[in-house]
Scaffold this motif. Structure first.
Motif, PDB file in Angstrom:
ATOM      1  N   SER A   4      20.923  86.405  20.268  1.00  0.00           N
ATOM      2  CA  SER A   4      21.502  86.762  19.184  1.00  0.00           C
ATOM      3  C   SER A   4      21.717  88.203  19.111  1.00  0.00           C
ATOM      4  O   SER A   4      20.893  89.003  19.818  1.00  0.00           O
ATOM      5  N   VAL A   5      22.723  88.902  18.195  1.00  0.00           N
ATOM      6  CA  VAL A   5      22.910  90.384  17.829  1.00  0.00           C
ATOM      7  C   VAL A   5      22.810  90.430  16.337  1.00  0.00           C
ATOM      8  O   VAL A   5      23.511  89.828  15.915  1.00  0.00           O
ATOM      9  N   ILE A   6      22.282  91.396  16.098  1.00  0.00           N
ATOM     10  CA  ILE A   6      22.326  92.047  14.614  1.00  0.00           C
ATOM     11  C   ILE A   6      22.715  93.461  14.643  1.00  0.00           C
ATOM     12  O   ILE A   6      22.368  94.365  15.476  1.00  0.00           O
ATOM     13  N   HIS A   7      24.149  93.692  14.238  1.00  0.00           N
ATOM     14  CA  HIS A   7      24.893  94.927  14.289  1.00  0.00           C
ATOM     15  C   HIS A   7      24.754  95.438  13.032  1.00  0.00           C
ATOM     16  O   HIS A   7      25.268  94.992  12.008  1.00  0.00           O
ATOM     17  N   SER A  21      36.813  92.289  18.070  1.00  0.00           N
ATOM     18  CA  SER A  21      35.335  92.694  18.182  1.00  0.00           C
ATOM     19  C   SER A  21      34.269  92.223  18.910  1.00  0.00           C
ATOM     20  O   SER A  21      34.586  91.051  19.365  1.00  0.00           O
ATOM     21  N   PHE A  22      33.265  92.663  18.786  1.00  0.00           N
ATOM     22  CA  PHE A  22      31.999  91.853  19.607  1.00  0.00           C
ATOM     23  C   PHE A  22      31.745  90.744  19.102  1.00  0.00           C
ATOM     24  O   PHE A  22      31.647  89.697  19.797  1.00  0.00           O
ATOM     25  N   GLY A  23      32.011  90.496  17.718  1.00  0.00           N
ATOM     26  CA  GLY A  23      31.517  89.200  17.293  1.00  0.00           C
ATOM     27  C   GLY A  23      32.552  88.275  17.638  1.00  0.00           C
ATOM     28  O   GLY A  23      32.241  86.948  17.796  1.00  0.00           O
ATOM     29  N   SER A  24      33.866  88.594  17.544  1.00  0.00           N
ATOM     30  CA  SER A  24      34.875  87.614  17.861  1.00  0.00           C
ATOM     31  C   SER A  24      34.779  87.225  19.283  1.00  0.00           C
ATOM     32  O   SER A  24      35.227  85.895  19.916  1.00  0.00           O
ATOM     33  N   VAL A  25      34.490  88.070  20.285  1.00  0.00           N
ATOM     34  CA  VAL A  25      34.539  87.853  21.548  1.00  0.00           C
ATOM     35  C   VAL A  25      33.076  86.887  22.072  1.00  0.00           C
ATOM     36  O   VAL A  25      33.373  86.038  22.687  1.00  0.00           O
ATOM     37  N   VAL A  26      31.947  87.246  21.243  1.00  0.00           N
ATOM     38  CA  VAL A  26      30.866  86.096  21.385  1.00  0.00           C
ATOM     39  C   VAL A  26      31.244  84.849  20.686  1.00  0.00           C
ATOM     40  O   VAL A  26      30.948  83.931  21.348  1.00  0.00           O
ATOM     41  N   SER A  27      31.930  84.908  19.854  1.00  0.00           N
ATOM     42  CA  SER A  27      32.520  83.531  19.145  1.00  0.00           C
ATOM     43  C   SER A  27      33.295  82.854  20.140  1.00  0.00           C
ATOM     44  O   SER A  27      33.121  81.588  20.239  1.00  0.00           O
ATOM     45  N   LEU A  53      19.810  84.508   9.457  1.00  0.00           N
ATOM     46  CA  LEU A  53      20.786  83.845   9.951  1.00  0.00           C
ATOM     47  C   LEU A  53      20.836  83.729  11.604  1.00  0.00           C
ATOM     48  O   LEU A  53      20.856  82.682  12.228  1.00  0.00           O
ATOM     49  N   VAL A  54      20.171  84.775  12.316  1.00  0.00           N
ATOM     50  CA  VAL A  54      20.105  84.579  13.568  1.00  0.00           C
ATOM     51  C   VAL A  54      18.926  83.713  13.742  1.00  0.00           C
ATOM     52  O   VAL A  54      18.998  82.922  14.865  1.00  0.00           O
ATOM     53  N   GLU A  55      18.013  83.828  13.126  1.00  0.00           N
ATOM     54  CA  GLU A  55      16.902  82.683  13.528  1.00  0.00           C
ATOM     55  C   GLU A  55      17.171  81.287  13.426  1.00  0.00           C
ATOM     56  O   GLU A  55      16.859  80.359  13.897  1.00  0.00           O
ATOM     57  N   LEU A 115      26.130  86.315  16.344  1.00  0.00           N
ATOM     58  CA  LEU A 115      26.083  87.685  16.082  1.00  0.00           C
ATOM     59  C   LEU A 115      26.260  87.927  14.543  1.00  0.00           C
ATOM     60  O   LEU A 115      27.114  87.416  13.855  1.00  0.00           O
ATOM     61  N   VAL A 116      25.616  88.718  13.921  1.00  0.00           N
ATOM     62  CA  VAL A 116      25.752  89.214  12.402  1.00  0.00           C
ATOM     63  C   VAL A 116      25.961  90.746  12.591  1.00  0.00           C
ATOM     64  O   VAL A 116      25.375  91.590  12.937  1.00  0.00           O
ATOM     65  N   THR A 117      26.886  91.037  11.663  1.00  0.00           N
ATOM     66  CA  THR A 117      27.368  92.390  11.390  1.00  0.00           C
ATOM     67  C   THR A 117      27.089  92.762  10.092  1.00  0.00           C
ATOM     68  O   THR A 117      27.440  91.989   9.107  1.00  0.00           O
ATOM     69  N   LEU A 118      26.387  93.930   9.852  1.00  0.00           N
ATOM     70  CA  LEU A 118      26.148  94.092   8.406  1.00  0.00           C
ATOM     71  C   LEU A 118      26.297  95.719   8.130  1.00  0.00           C
ATOM     72  O   LEU A 118      26.208  96.362   9.295  1.00  0.00           O
ATOM     73  N   THR A 119      26.732  96.202   7.216  1.00  0.00           N
ATOM     74  CA  THR A 119      27.042  97.409   6.720  1.00  0.00           C
ATOM     75  C   THR A 119      25.994  97.857   5.735  1.00  0.00           C
ATOM     76  O   THR A 119      25.457  97.064   4.850  1.00  0.00           O
ATOM     77  N   TYR A 120      25.745  99.310   5.694  1.00  0.00           N
ATOM     78  CA  TYR A 120      24.658  99.929   4.798  1.00  0.00           C
ATOM     79  C   TYR A 120      25.236 101.182   4.298  1.00  0.00           C
ATOM     80  O   TYR A 120      25.479 102.027   5.410  1.00  0.00           O
TER      81      TYR A 120
END
Length: 435
Positions: free
Chosen positions: A52-55, A141-147, A283-285, A290-295
């Motif tokens: 999994s990835v947390i971006h 995006s990364f997430g869509s390729v992984v999907s 979510l990854v657990e 792949l989860v993308t979050l912003t801050y």
């Protein structure tokens, strides 16, 4: 902190067309496709180090000097007003990264990221796709390729955005929109946080829901069979995934942040940074790939010292806690955590005591998922104006992320018009940061 030399990896001649990219598939179909693709890849196998990835994306352009690459010996107008803190590996970071610095042995910092796009939109495109923007094609995006490559796991969407899709470049690009992200639609820091569309409407029980679902499928079946339009197929896929979430208590539970221990929520911080990262870990657990979050907002053209001192501490605490939490649960080795921004900031403080856009050099942090902890890769020069050693491009970063996930980065997918496009064009695996 261990410093590593540059490494190159020759590209692999792997040609496998993603012929199903424009077709909306049911969950069952997706699972069967993944089995077929697993067999297909057996002759050019990359061992996946990360499941999994947390971006964690910091929009606006994080200043390298006020984060992972301070310049304490440069003149004041270049180094800025902030001091430094020593890491547990002997390096120095900005003074506001006190908690992260204590865990430097768990992650790698690339201090030589570089590209030529100093506009927010273009820089963001680079960092979400590994490609320079093109007027002729919209890249995924990364997430869509992984999907696309792996599909759902445990009835959960493969790609999730917290709280919403952060920009137009976080989507599916030339791939079917069915590979786009599932967005929470609300911020997990809110006391009344609730993910949209995960509960049945009032007065509708599961038996009634099943009848409605069957009726809708009957109505849609003939219409769907008469067209191959992407949006129709994508909607079918979205319905299937929504049904899976509604039908699975375990899947719905993954989004219930209130189930977390209150003390752990406090450790992360009851704020945007803390609760978004905690939700990402949940979510990854549970199975999200792949989860993308912003801050925050890091476009600090004015008063950068005060702005950093306000925005960085919550990030520092939350990121340190995320690494501890993943490690305590035995998940860090299989979860790749990436902290990035679209570019960095100018070497010299401007007349408004801020820094402007700068794409020639900036920093990215990577942890877990087969990354070598305690590593600094590459360097910038004395005033953080350009790379001095081992420049790293967005294509290199993307290729490395995909490599850790077991995805062949120069595999070709099919864009509209049966046009084969490599997932990443020309990137090299950054071997020096791999465990």
């Amino acid at each position: 902190m261990y410093r590593c030399p540059g490494n190159q990896l020759s590209r692999r001649g792997f040609l496998a067309a993603g012929a199903l990219g424009g077709v909306g598939l049911s969950l069952a179909d997706l699972l069967m496709v993944q089995e077929a693709r697993a067999d297909q890849k057996s002759y050019d196998f990359i061992e996946a180090k990360a499941k999994s990835v947390i971006h964690i994306f910091l929009p606006g352009g994080l200043a390298q000097q006020e984060s992972f690459d301070p310049k304490p010996y440069s003149p004041l107008e270049y180094r800025g007003e902030m001091g430094t803190t020593k890491t547990n590996t002997g390096e120095v970071f900005s003074e506001t990264l006190k908690e992260v610095s204590k865990r430097a042995d768990k992650f790698a910092v690339i201090r030589s990221m570089t590209h030529g796009e100093a506009a927010h939109e273009r820089g963001t495109h680079n960092m979400f796709t590994g490609y320079k923007p093109s007027p002729a094609l919209k890249y995924p995006s990364f997430g869509s390729v992984v999907s696309h490559e792996y599909g759902p796991r445990k009835n959960l969407p493969p790609y999730v955005c917290i709280p919403n899709m952060p920009n137009e470049f976080a989507g599916s690009g030339y791939l079917s929109s069915s590979y786009g992200p599932f967005s929470l639609g609300a911020d997990p820091k809110n006391d009344n946080f609730k993910v949209r569309d995960l509960d049945l409407a009032g007065g509708v029980d599961m038996e009634r829901f099943a009848r409605r679902k069957s009726a809708l499928e009957t109505v849609n079946s003939r219409f769907t069979s008469m067209t191959s339009a992407d949006n129709v197929g994508a909607m079918s896929t979205f319905y299937e995934r929504a049904y899976s979430l509604l039908d699975s208590p375990d899947a719905r539970k993954a989004f219930d942040i209130s189930a977390e221990d209150g003390k752990l929520r406090d450790r992360y911080g009851r704020n945007e940074a803390g609760q978004r990262m905690l939700m990402a870990r949940r979510l990854v657990e549970s199975g999200v790939r792949l989860v993308t979050l912003t801050y925050g907002g890091w476009d600090m053209h004015q008063g950068i010292t005060a702005s950093i001192k306000r925005s960085m501490p919550p990030l520092d605490v939350a990121l340190a806690t995320l690494m501890d939490d993943l490690s305590d649960r035995g998940m860090l080795d299989e979860t790749l955590v990436m902290v990035s921004s679209e570019f960095g900031r100018t070497p010299k403080i401007n007349k408004d005591a801020g820094r402007d856009h700068w794409a020639k050099v900036f920093s990215v942090m990577l942890a877990g998922g087969g990354i070598k902890g305690g590593t600094v890769y590459g360097s910038s020069n004395a005033i953080a104006s350009e790379p001095e050693e081992n420049p790293v491009s967005p294509a290199d970063l993307a290729t490395t992320v995909y490599h850790q996930l077991g995805i062949v980065a120069d595999k070709e997918l099919m864009a509209p018009g049966d046009r084969p496009i490599e997932i990443v064009d020309g990137g090299q695996v950054i071997k020096g940061i791999l465990a």
